[in-house]
Motif scaffolding. Sequence first.
Motif, PDB file in Angstrom:
ATOM      1  N   PHE A  41       0.431  -1.276   0.003  1.00 59.86           N
ATOM      2  CA  PHE A  41       0.053  -0.345   0.223  1.00 59.86           C
ATOM      3  C   PHE A  41       0.761   0.895   0.255  1.00 59.86           C
ATOM      4  CE2 PHE A  41      -2.408  -2.661   2.194  1.00 59.86           C
ATOM      5  CZ  PHE A  41      -4.011  -3.082   1.707  1.00 59.86           C
ATOM      6  N   LEU A  66     -14.690   0.104   1.210  1.00 54.59           N
ATOM      7  CA  LEU A  66     -13.039   0.353   1.671  1.00 54.59           C
ATOM      8  C   LEU A  66     -13.040   1.017   0.647  1.00 54.59           C
ATOM      9  CD1 LEU A  66     -11.242  -1.438   4.542  1.00 54.59           C
ATOM     10  CD2 LEU A  66     -11.834   0.679   4.859  1.00 54.59           C
ATOM     11  N   TYR A  85     -10.257   2.197  -2.552  1.00 56.61           N
ATOM     12  CA  TYR A  85      -8.571   1.138  -3.443  1.00 56.61           C
ATOM     13  C   TYR A  85      -8.246   1.664  -4.904  1.00 56.61           C
ATOM     14  CZ  TYR A  85      -7.553  -1.103   0.883  1.00 56.61           C
ATOM     15  OH  TYR A  85      -8.004  -1.647   2.595  1.00 56.61           O
ATOM     16  N   GLU A 128      -3.913   1.544  -3.534  1.00 53.85           N
ATOM     17  CA  GLU A 128      -3.717   2.936  -2.337  1.00 53.85           C
ATOM     18  C   GLU A 128      -5.315   3.935  -1.742  1.00 53.85           C
ATOM     19  OE1 GLU A 128      -1.947   6.319  -4.589  1.00 53.85           O
ATOM     20  OE2 GLU A 128      -0.643   5.574  -5.694  1.00 53.85           O
ATOM     21  N   LYS A 129      -5.178   3.027  -0.583  1.00 53.94           N
ATOM     22  CA  LYS A 129      -6.679   3.630   0.189  1.00 53.94           C
ATOM     23  C   LYS A 129      -6.819   4.973  -0.097  1.00 53.94           C
ATOM     24  CE  LYS A 129      -8.486   2.522   4.027  1.00 53.94           C
ATOM     25  NZ  LYS A 129      -8.528   1.820   5.632  1.00 53.94           N
TER      26      LYS A 129
END
Length: 308
Positions: free
Chosen positions: A9, A151, A153, A170-171
């Motif tokens: 990440f 979530l 990403y 990548e969050k």
Amino acid sequence: MDPTEEPFFLPPPSKRENQLALKVHPLVVFNILDHYRRREDSQHRVIGTLLGEVVETSDGKEIHIKNCYPVPHKDFPGNENKVSVEIEYHKSMAALQKRLHPKEEVVGWYSTSLDITYTTSLIHDVLTRHSKEPIHLVVDATLSGHKLSVLGYVGRSLRVEGKDIISQFEKVKTEYVSTEPAKIAVDAMINVVPAEPTKGEGDEMNSKFSPATMLTEMESLEGSLDSLLELLEIVSEYVDRVNKGDEKSTPEVRAAVKDAMAAIPRVDLDMFTRMFNQKTENLLMILYLTNIVRAQVALGNRIYEVLE
């Protein structure tokens, strides 16, 4: 690179023009949960394609995820680095959705597995091959931690010597958005009356998935007024604690309370009573006329049947 290693990440991008935010509509989450509930017993996750629109803002980009559809796939328990996806089905559904909703495009894909593994990178590359900045939405359908986690990403290909090796995730900021009709529909589904349990085999399962009863207009209005009264009591207690010095306030909270109070129209009690009574009388008159028309139509149909 070892394919068994998980994609790493990266920290969120620092440049304002690179900021990305996901806006998830309620219909998408409902469809994903329904897909997960209807999965085969051998499946531990489900995947599908996300549809939406990309909106340019002063702070970067916003991706509004408005719709989705499932994509059949098969995991191989003996080989965690292998997965089979129905690509032709994905292409056919994408073309059909484009005809139905020309403004929506494929923006990414979803999964109900919280694990980001090598197969996640493979699926991401296949399903989002024609997207400029594809996203990956993870929905915790198992409700781990007793809450529904969503979530988001963004996946970008890691290139080595001109070849895409693996996807790195990548969050990004993810939040729910909905239109006013969607909010009303969600509230109605949340406040439905549970069905009466049936007798016989599988009582618990029958009561869980049997159709529920929607609230009437009066019951819905009563529930809304109760919720409003509860919120007013919470705000009133908070203001009392601040005035007594037991709790400190913030400028944001004070501005929110001020805006809420300013939105309330200043109407005299006697005038409000007269307005309410007048509206009630008008409503009762409309209901009376409606019943008369219904009775006349029923009588006319009965006479017509007799004459025939």
